[in-house]
Design an enzyme around this catalytic site. Structure first.
Site, PDB file in Angstrom:
ATOM      1  N   GLU A  30      -5.819  31.658  25.269  1.00  0.00           N
ATOM      2  CA  GLU A  30      -4.466  31.416  25.778  1.00  0.00           C
ATOM      3  C   GLU A  30      -3.461  31.588  24.648  1.00  0.00           C
ATOM      4  O   GLU A  30      -3.526  30.881  23.647  1.00  0.00           O
ATOM      5  CB  GLU A  30      -4.401  29.999  26.351  1.00  0.00           C
ATOM      6  CG  GLU A  30      -5.186  29.875  27.651  1.00  0.00           C
ATOM      7  CD  GLU A  30      -5.668  28.460  27.961  1.00  0.00           C
ATOM      8  OE1 GLU A  30      -5.374  27.537  27.188  1.00  0.00           O
ATOM      9  OE2 GLU A  30      -6.366  28.295  28.979  1.00  0.00           O
ATOM     10  N   SER A  69      -6.832  29.802  32.419  1.00  0.00           N
ATOM     11  CA  SER A  69      -7.941  29.598  33.359  1.00  0.00           C
ATOM     12  C   SER A  69      -9.222  29.663  32.550  1.00  0.00           C
ATOM     13  O   SER A  69      -9.841  30.700  32.383  1.00  0.00           O
ATOM     14  CB  SER A  69      -7.903  30.636  34.486  1.00  0.00           C
ATOM     15  OG  SER A  69      -7.981  31.939  33.994  1.00  0.00           O
ATOM     16  N   GLU A  70      -9.587  28.511  32.008  1.00  0.00           N
ATOM     17  CA  GLU A  70     -10.639  28.472  30.997  1.00  0.00           C
ATOM     18  C   GLU A  70     -12.000  28.897  31.536  1.00  0.00           C
ATOM     19  O   GLU A  70     -12.765  29.558  30.832  1.00  0.00           O
ATOM     20  CB  GLU A  70     -10.720  27.065  30.381  1.00  0.00           C
ATOM     21  CG  GLU A  70      -9.553  26.711  29.464  1.00  0.00           C
ATOM     22  CD  GLU A  70      -8.331  26.187  30.198  1.00  0.00           C
ATOM     23  OE1 GLU A  70      -8.410  26.035  31.432  1.00  0.00           O
ATOM     24  OE2 GLU A  70      -7.298  25.938  29.564  1.00  0.00           O
ATOM     25  N   HIS A 139      -5.901  15.481  24.527  1.00  0.00           N
ATOM     26  CA  HIS A 139      -5.744  16.541  23.527  1.00  0.00           C
ATOM     27  C   HIS A 139      -6.236  16.071  22.154  1.00  0.00           C
ATOM     28  O   HIS A 139      -5.796  16.605  21.144  1.00  0.00           O
ATOM     29  CB  HIS A 139      -4.274  16.962  23.397  1.00  0.00           C
ATOM     30  CG  HIS A 139      -3.751  17.739  24.555  1.00  0.00           C
ATOM     31  ND1 HIS A 139      -3.419  17.154  25.746  1.00  0.00           N
ATOM     32  CD2 HIS A 139      -3.498  19.064  24.710  1.00  0.00           C
ATOM     33  CE1 HIS A 139      -2.967  18.073  26.587  1.00  0.00           C
ATOM     34  NE2 HIS A 139      -3.010  19.251  25.990  1.00  0.00           N
TER      35      HIS A 139
END
Lengths: 337, 368, 324
Positions: A30, A69-70, A139
């Site tokens: 990304e 969209s991993e 995160h």
């Protein structure tokens, strides 16, 4: 070896040198370019923290922006690896593994075994982990124990600019799937790094500091913390050996065991949670294989069994501190049966 | 006091790695009433240039940071305050701010370290030079070593000479791609190095393989070598610890490397973590394995040495010293025996192959 | 678009379909007898789908399959004896007995694996297609998914990525009406899976999956588009499975008599045989000869599998890594 660069620059240099060396190396993730399809500039970001900045200008379509969209792109990296490329896939935060875990642990990790030894999946998944950025619970995690648990994956936790370059080049050349975990707090760390390409073998611990009283095994960012604690303890007359295993899978058991056989005391420092983490794993290893050398109970310094908090004061309490490590060393050093 | 209504504009932190930023230009003049989000000034960092948008509304009373100033994060750029605050109060605010401001620590640049590079013989060679006496000395390390092998030698000799220590090709930080691994080729490379740095004639001091290289240079280029000192030198006999050579080429872990390096010295305590790490770091560099293999093939066949220059010693008309440690486990000290009478031989009792490090004072005395 | 099929091509296609059918019917029998461990998901009834696609694939094209993968493997050229031995868990199997029915893979033939995870294959296929695109030789990659997988996020992500990167991929959805025991009329939110192509910016077609010729024609168009660098396509094959979701499925979710009716009315092999004997000058004798060959091959495969040794105990620990 006088040149000093940052951990982040060392990663960029490793990618650059491997992309120059082998045209099968592609980078995807990304915003690893940033700007794809827009009316503004390409290479606008070069990764969310700029780690891949500049590669697009050199390597063009070998560095690919992906949709967010991993599952899709991590799976694509795995499939590309099984089809002759050597993809380096950037998964922005290790926390996002939650949405693409299948592609990693059911697909990449198992191909070779399930397919009777006939698959090669030379994929590298680079991912950022760890607390310290006030980035809160989704995160900031240290999820590498999860990957360490999975046969078929190799798991790397570089702790210095020198190590990160050599280990990343090794990861890219390695023919097995590699989860390459970069601690976000380390990106700005500077250190001496050779300009040439080099590899550091997996499963070769680094004895960061030699000592005779207590063995400290520390992972990733915790190596820095352990070193600081060891320096402080040296002034109190406690001599610590600091071991950085560098990779949790494969694990250099021998270096850890030899050290504990010499010191008889062990402190394991891990930023991950205490249950089923590296601290528990190393403790079990030593309890089984170096039991007769132990002079004191093993001390584990880990994050608590909680999510990572947002509030700065709480987060600082969450991360194992130099003081907590030093206290654990003192406890084991002062233990009398 | 109305300082509660005085608000600083400070250097932002954009991204993880930003430590400082450069003011490119202010987009608004003093006296502008800023709304939240107004474009205020352009700032450039190592990686990005960006416009700083107002984080607070207010009257821009003072521009503190001027274009082209490079300032650390958190440094004062300007001041917002309502019109009723006096200029004196603004000045006082700025003075107080600057007094209390502590810039975040910035990692220091790599300090200059005295190494130089030169193109010679088709290679990029790293070297260092100490001293500036008229006498020129070139120090040539052995197989798998580098200029650091002379850490205790170079400076003492530099008191009365210009002393050069180089990394041979395939070693240290010199080029790793070798054109030829033979002793003859390495000797020619040393001569090319002397050409490149402007040395007409030099005393060559060589250790181990470097001794053979020095001796070969003296044989092939007689006008260029004024004296020789051969320390634990190759090229003077057949025996060699081939297991060490082969093991060194193969070793890629601390566990393999440590026992090998311990063979280099009489006192294994000298093999420090740093020495092992330095050797491993060198070994890991692309091309080193191939270079070492080629060089090893150039002077030994896996069991004994194939380059024997002993017979040339008679014909050389330069002074030659031979120095050995009696406990040398790589090339036996017995190779110091039976040399021509004009060769000044010293065997130092109780030291190993790295005698110039283990017995630096004694060796330096012999070299001076 | 489709190249005219020669008699030889048609006989090959028949051989493939027949091999799949015999293989699956036999696995059904042998499983019931207790010779086969684990889970097996049979492909019988869907042969025209795998075959109509498979005959057009080059050796360097890649195919990712699903848990109902035996037909895809055979159509991609995986060796039948090795497959049977694998399903028996034997050392001589395609994967040395370490994969089983759900993980048969043969990368040398471009078969990237059956897959035990519904929706596991499509992202992988995007990577294979990326590799093909970089090689620049017109290679493509096919993902076979069921109606169940059509509802997986991984499949959506893969379809989106394939369009974004303009990859040479063909997504083939084999809609056999049931995802496990749930009707696709319940689980798929739109009438046809092919409608979803619009949302991902690619052409989508609905094809009668019992009709080899319709499958062949539609795939030829999608493959041409992929090989020309014009991007991915979606094809929905409407078809039926003749067995349950897995062997042992009571199939009570199916109306009584459905399977029997389908075997009679919707058998792709019967339809194919009728057409080639009436329109392409192929004789029933030619087909019967192939039937004999196939029966013999399947007998041999079962005998081979049954007589093959188990893996060695030491094989437990091998092939986890290339180097560790």
């Amino acid at each position: 070896m006088a040149r000093k660069i940052t951990y982040q620059q060392a990663i960029n240099e490793a990618l650059d040198q491997e992309m120059a060396r082998d045209e099968n190396v592609v980078v995807m993730g990304e915003d690893v370019v940033g700007g794809s399809g827009s009316d503004g500039e390409m290479d606008a970001w070069g990764g969310v923290l700029g780690v891949t900045k500049g590669l697009y200008k050199k390597y063009g379509d070998r560095i690919l922006d992906t949709p967010i969209s991993e599952s899709g792109f991590v799976g694509a990296a795995v499939g590309a690896a099984a089809s002759g490329l050597r993809p380096v896939c950037e998964l922005m935060f290790i926390d996002f593994m939650g949405v693409c875990f299948d592609q990693i642990f059911n697909q990449a990790a198992k191909f070779r075994y399930m397919f009777g030894g006939k698959a090669e999946t030379p994929v590298v998944i680079r991912t950022m982990y760890g607390a310290g950025f006030r980035a809160a619970a989704q995160h900031s995690q240290c999820l590498y124990p999860l990957f360490t648990h999975i046969p078929g994956l190799k798991v790397v936790l570089p702790s210095s600019p020198y190590d990160v370059k050599g280990l990343l080049i090794q990861a890219i050349r390695d023919n097995d799937p590699v989860i390459f975990c970069e601690h976000k707090v380390l990106y700005t760390l500077e250190g001496e790094v050779p300009e040439e390409s080099y590899t550091i073998p997996f499963g070769e611990a680094n004895v960061v500091r030699e000592g005779d009283d207590v063995t400290i095994v520390a992972f990733g960012r915790m190596v820095q913390q352990a070193n600081k604690a060891a320096a402080a303890l040296a002034k109190e007359g406690v001599s610590c050996e600091v071991i950085d295993p560098r990779t949790t899978s494969p694990l250099d058991e021998d270096t850890i065991l030899e050290s504990v056989e010499n010191t008889g005391r062990l402190v394991v420092v891990d930023e991950a949670h205490p249950r089923c983490g590296m601290a528990a794993d190393i403790s079990a290893l030593v309890a089984k294989k170096a039991f007769s050398s132990l002079k004191a109970p093993v001390e584990m310094v880990t994050a608590p069994h909680t999510p990572v908090p947002f509030n700065g004061k709480l987060e600082d309490l969450y991360v194992p501190s130099v003081e907590r490590i030093a206290a654990a060393v003192r406890a084991t050093a002062g233990y009398a049966a | 006091m109305s300082t509660a209504r005085i608000v600083p504009i400070t250097m932002p932190k954009w991204g993880l790695s930003m430590q400082e930023g450069k003011v490119v230009e202010w987009l608004v003049p003093e006296g502008t009433e800023l709304k939240l989000g107004d474009h205020v000034l352009d700032i450039e960092t190592e990686k990005i240039a960006n416009t700083f948008d107002a984080l607070d509304a207010g009257l821009l009373r003072r521009i503190v940071a001027q274009p082209d100033e490079v300032l650390p994060i958190g440094a004062l750029l300007g001041v917002l305050a309502p019109a009723e605050v006096t200029d004196a109060e603004v000045d006082e605010f700025i003075t107080e701010f600057q007094k209390n401001y502590v810039p975040p620590e910035i990692a220091e640049e790599g300090a200059a370290d005295g190494w130089k590079f030169v193109e010679a013989g088709g290679y990029r060679l790293r070297y260092s030079k100490m001293g500036d006496g008229a006498r020129n000395i070139v120090l040539i390390h052995g197989f798998g070593g580098d200029a650091d092998r002379w850490a205790f030698t170079q400076e003492p000799l530099a008191a009365s000479a210009s002393v050069y220590a180089l990394d041979l090709p395939g070693h240290g930080q010199s080029s790793k791609q070798l054109n030829d691994g033979s002793v003859k080729h390495l000797a020619a490379t040393v001569i090319a190095f002397m050409d490149a740095v402007g040395i007409d004639k030099a005393e060559l001091i060589g250790h181990s393989l470097g001794g053979a290289v020095a001796l070969q240079a003296a044989v092939d280029h007689p006008g260029r070598v004024s004296a020789l000192a051969l320390i634990a030198s190759a090229g003077l006999g057949a025996e060699i610890n081939a297991a060490y050579i082969n093991g060194f080429i193969a070793a890629d872990s601390r566990k393999e490397m440590k026992p090998l390096l311990e063979q280099l010295v009489a006192d294994p305590e000298l093999v420090t973590r740093t020495l092992i790490n330095d050797m491993l770091q060198f070994k890991r560099i692309d091309g080193v394995g191939a270079a070492l293999t080629a060089i090893a093939r150039g002077f030994q066949d896996g069991s004994q040495q194939t380059v024997n220059l002993r017979a040339h010693l008679d014909g050389l008309d330069v002074p030659v010293k031979v120095i050995w440690g009696s406990k040398d486990a790589i090339i036996p000290a017995s190779h110091a025996a039976g040399l021509p009478a004009k060769v000044k031989v010293t065997v130092l009792d109780g030291f190993g192959h790295l005698v110039q490090l283990e017995a630096a004072a004694e060796v330096n005395k012999l070299l001076l | 678009m489709a190249q005219a099929l020669s008699v030889e091509d048609l006989l090959d296609a028949y051989r493939t379909m027949k091999t799949i059918r015999e293989f699956e019917d036999r696995v059904h029998v042998e499983f019931a007898k207790g010779g086969i461990p684990g889970f097996v998901h049979l492909y019988a009834g869907e042969e025209a789908s795998a075959t109509g696609v498979g005959v057009q694939l080059r050796d360097d094209d890649r195919l990712a399959s699903n848990h109902r993968g035996h037909g895809h493997c055979i159509a991609k050229g995986v060796e039948v004896k090795g497959m049977m031995a694998e399903i028996y868990g034997k050392k001589t199997g395609t994967c040395h007995g370490k994969g089983g029915s759900m993980h048969i893979a043969d990368l040398d033939t471009g078969m990237m694996g059956a897959n035990g995870i519904v929706g596991g294959g499509p992202p992988l296929v995007c990577g294979a297609a990326l590799a093909a695109k970089r090689r620049g030789k017109g290679g493509l990659a096919v993902a076979f998914c069921g109606d169940g997988a059509s509802n997986q996020g991984t499949v959506f992500e893969a379809m989106n990525l394939a369009t974004v990167w303009k990859l040479p991929v063909v997504f083939v959805f084999e809609n056999n009406g049931y995802a496990e025991a749930t009707d696709s009329r319940f689980s798929v939110s739109c009438k046809d899976i092919a409608q979803r192509a619009v949302g991902f910016g690619m052409p989508g077609r609905i094809v009668d999956g019992h009709d080899f010729f319709a499958v062949h024609e539609a795939f030829a168009e999608a493959a041409a588009r992929a090989r020309a660098g014009e991007g991915p396509s979606l094809i929905e094959h409407k078809l039926d499975r003749f067995f349950g979701h897995f062997e042992g499925d009571n199939q009570k979710y199916r109306p009584p008599g459905e399977v029997q009716r389908l075997r009679e009315e919707a058998c792709c092999i019967k339809r194919f045989s009728a057409k080639v004997t009436s329109e392409h000058g192929i004789t029933p004798q030619q087909l019967a000869a192939i039937d004999d060959e196939v029966a013999k091959l399947i007998d041999e495969a079962v005998a081979f599998a049954e007589s093959s040794p188990d893996p060695d105990p030491a094989d437990l620990l091998t092939d986890v890594y290339i180097k560790y």
